[in-house]
Motif scaffolding. Sequence first.
Motif, PDB file in Angstrom:
ATOM      1  N   ARG A  24       0.370  -1.589  -0.259  1.00 15.78           N
ATOM      2  CA  ARG A  24       0.250   0.003  -0.113  1.00 15.78           C
ATOM      3  C   ARG A  24       1.202   1.418   0.359  1.00 15.78           C
ATOM      4  N   GLY A  25       2.364   1.299   0.335  1.00 22.40           N
ATOM      5  CA  GLY A  25       2.819   2.051   0.558  1.00 22.40           C
ATOM      6  C   GLY A  25       3.957   2.649  -1.036  1.00 22.40           C
ATOM      7  N   ARG A  26       3.685   1.969  -1.782  1.00 21.88           N
ATOM      8  CA  ARG A  26       4.706   1.887  -3.157  1.00 21.88           C
ATOM      9  C   ARG A  26       4.735   3.061  -3.321  1.00 21.88           C
ATOM     10  N   ARG A  27       3.383   3.795  -4.076  1.00 20.47           N
ATOM     11  CA  ARG A  27       3.718   5.615  -4.592  1.00 20.47           C
ATOM     12  C   ARG A  27       4.252   6.190  -3.607  1.00 20.47           C
ATOM     13  N   ALA A  28       4.249   5.922  -2.004  1.00 21.11           N
ATOM     14  CA  ALA A  28       5.047   7.171  -1.336  1.00 21.11           C
ATOM     15  C   ALA A  28       6.542   6.656  -1.311  1.00 21.11           C
ATOM     16  N   PHE A  29       6.678   5.374  -1.325  1.00 21.78           N
ATOM     17  CA  PHE A  29       8.463   4.737  -2.204  1.00 21.78           C
ATOM     18  C   PHE A  29       8.630   5.486  -3.206  1.00 21.78           C
ATOM     19  N   ARG A 117      21.052   4.524 -19.299  1.00 21.80           N
ATOM     20  CA  ARG A 117      22.119   5.295 -17.366  1.00 21.80           C
ATOM     21  C   ARG A 117      20.595   5.245 -16.820  1.00 21.80           C
ATOM     22  N   THR A 118      19.979   4.415 -16.454  1.00 24.97           N
ATOM     23  CA  THR A 118      18.143   5.121 -15.515  1.00 24.97           C
ATOM     24  C   THR A 118      18.054   3.995 -15.130  1.00 24.97           C
ATOM     25  N   THR A 119      17.644   4.592 -13.182  1.00 27.94           N
ATOM     26  CA  THR A 119      16.916   3.894 -12.882  1.00 27.94           C
ATOM     27  C   THR A 119      15.404   3.583 -12.982  1.00 27.94           C
ATOM     28  N   GLY A 120      15.126   2.253 -12.584  1.00 24.04           N
ATOM     29  CA  GLY A 120      13.643   2.745 -12.895  1.00 24.04           C
ATOM     30  C   GLY A 120      12.917   1.059 -11.563  1.00 24.04           C
ATOM     31  N   ILE A 121      11.358   1.810 -11.511  1.00 25.46           N
ATOM     32  CA  ILE A 121      10.636   1.346 -10.258  1.00 25.46           C
ATOM     33  C   ILE A 121       9.796   0.896 -10.753  1.00 25.46           C
ATOM     34  N   MET A 122       9.301  -0.337 -10.692  1.00 25.33           N
ATOM     35  CA  MET A 122       8.210  -0.815 -11.012  1.00 25.33           C
ATOM     36  C   MET A 122       6.925  -1.299 -10.082  1.00 25.33           C
ATOM     37  N   LEU A 123       6.327  -0.446  -9.604  1.00 30.79           N
ATOM     38  CA  LEU A 123       4.875  -0.852  -8.771  1.00 30.79           C
ATOM     39  C   LEU A 123       3.770  -1.324  -8.967  1.00 30.79           C
ATOM     40  N   ILE A 124       4.282  -2.435  -8.344  1.00 25.00           N
ATOM     41  CA  ILE A 124       3.800  -4.132  -8.665  1.00 25.00           C
ATOM     42  C   ILE A 124       2.598  -4.525  -7.718  1.00 25.00           C
ATOM     43  N   THR A 135      16.376  -5.396  -6.941  1.00 23.69           N
ATOM     44  CA  THR A 135      15.719  -5.250  -5.552  1.00 23.69           C
ATOM     45  C   THR A 135      14.099  -5.282  -5.300  1.00 23.69           C
ATOM     46  N   ARG A 136      13.378  -6.168  -4.629  1.00 24.62           N
ATOM     47  CA  ARG A 136      11.754  -6.432  -4.068  1.00 24.62           C
ATOM     48  C   ARG A 136      11.835  -5.306  -2.425  1.00 24.62           C
ATOM     49  N   TRP A 137      10.899  -4.440  -2.910  1.00 21.30           N
ATOM     50  CA  TRP A 137      10.416  -3.927  -1.616  1.00 21.30           C
ATOM     51  C   TRP A 137       9.287  -4.250  -1.186  1.00 21.30           C
ATOM     52  N   ASN A 138       8.562  -4.184  -0.266  1.00 19.92           N
ATOM     53  CA  ASN A 138       7.751  -4.335   0.293  1.00 19.92           C
ATOM     54  C   ASN A 138       7.561  -2.980   1.237  1.00 19.92           C
ATOM     55  N   CYS A 139       6.368  -2.644   0.724  1.00 17.66           N
ATOM     56  CA  CYS A 139       6.432  -0.880   1.540  1.00 17.66           C
ATOM     57  C   CYS A 139       4.394  -0.614   1.654  1.00 17.66           C
ATOM     58  N   GLU A 140       4.768  -0.554   3.367  1.00 17.79           N
ATOM     59  CA  GLU A 140       3.478  -0.548   3.933  1.00 17.79           C
ATOM     60  C   GLU A 140       2.974   0.578   5.299  1.00 17.79           C
ATOM     61  N   PRO A 141       2.385   1.956   4.721  1.00 15.30           N
ATOM     62  CA  PRO A 141       1.856   2.458   5.926  1.00 15.30           C
ATOM     63  C   PRO A 141       1.939   1.761   7.134  1.00 15.30           C
ATOM     64  N   MET A 142       1.856   2.619   8.488  1.00 12.27           N
ATOM     65  CA  MET A 142       1.665   2.648   9.947  1.00 12.27           C
ATOM     66  C   MET A 142       1.510   3.569  10.308  1.00 12.27           C
ATOM     67  N   HIS A 152       6.144   4.517   8.138  1.00 12.72           N
ATOM     68  CA  HIS A 152       5.834   3.869   7.037  1.00 12.72           C
ATOM     69  C   HIS A 152       6.785   1.747   7.353  1.00 12.72           C
ATOM     70  N   GLN A 153       7.066   1.354   7.099  1.00 14.19           N
ATOM     71  CA  GLN A 153       7.922   0.217   7.318  1.00 14.19           C
ATOM     72  C   GLN A 153       8.121  -0.167   5.650  1.00 14.19           C
ATOM     73  N   TRP A 154       9.716  -0.502   4.976  1.00 13.25           N
ATOM     74  CA  TRP A 154       9.898  -0.502   3.809  1.00 13.25           C
ATOM     75  C   TRP A 154      10.502  -1.987   4.178  1.00 13.25           C
ATOM     76  N   THR A 155      10.605  -3.102   3.988  1.00 15.45           N
ATOM     77  CA  THR A 155      11.296  -4.450   3.759  1.00 15.45           C
ATOM     78  C   THR A 155      12.300  -4.847   2.561  1.00 15.45           C
ATOM     79  N   LEU A 156      13.787  -4.646   2.478  1.00 18.41           N
ATOM     80  CA  LEU A 156      13.461  -5.906   1.367  1.00 18.41           C
ATOM     81  C   LEU A 156      14.041  -6.555   0.991  1.00 18.41           C
ATOM     82  N   ASN A 157      12.621  -7.714   0.362  1.00 17.86           N
ATOM     83  CA  ASN A 157      12.874  -9.047   0.827  1.00 17.86           C
ATOM     84  C   ASN A 157      13.230  -9.369  -0.296  1.00 17.86           C
TER      85      ASN A 157
END
Length: 195
Positions: A24-29, A117-124, A135-142, A152-157
Amino acid sequence: MRPEAAPADPFDLRARRVHEAEGRGRRAFALFQAVRHPGPLVWIAPAHIPELPMLRGLPRGVGERLHVFRPVGETDLLWCIEEALRAAPVSLVIAEPEKPLSLTAGRRLQLDAEAGRTTGIMLIRGDAGSNATETRWNCEPMASTAADSTLHQWTLNKNKKGTIGSWILNWNGASAAVHMVSEARQRHEPADTAP
């Protein structure tokens, strides 16, 4: 092949690679990363999704650099992502694919990020990640008692080049600064002074 040193900042995304954020917090990330990446920003979302970044509600300096694309259909969305990643002046590409990316599509995006030479983030969405992601991040608001920010709790899975972990942080949405929140009872406690 020498292993890479762990970054001093756990939220530094490896450049020239594609990363994923879910929860749920992927857009904030994604907005947090947009503040940290200077230069032009591209946000790609399917045309039928009603939620779009509101330019006046974005952190300072992001709205002026942000370009929003609204392709129709998954094929056009992937084409837009590939082209944006290959565009050298672009600093960060944020995309919201609707379907899980295949290994082939994920690998192609990695090659495009390297070429541009670009960084990408896929909001899945949950369990829709690609095996090719860096990398894959799980992003949740608290829940938070503070009126001016959200915990926020951001977990690098998943991390191809380093360790994984979980962080609780306080980000006010205005700058690239975060405040790490200590685990319960892990704060510095004064020594008991018995009389």
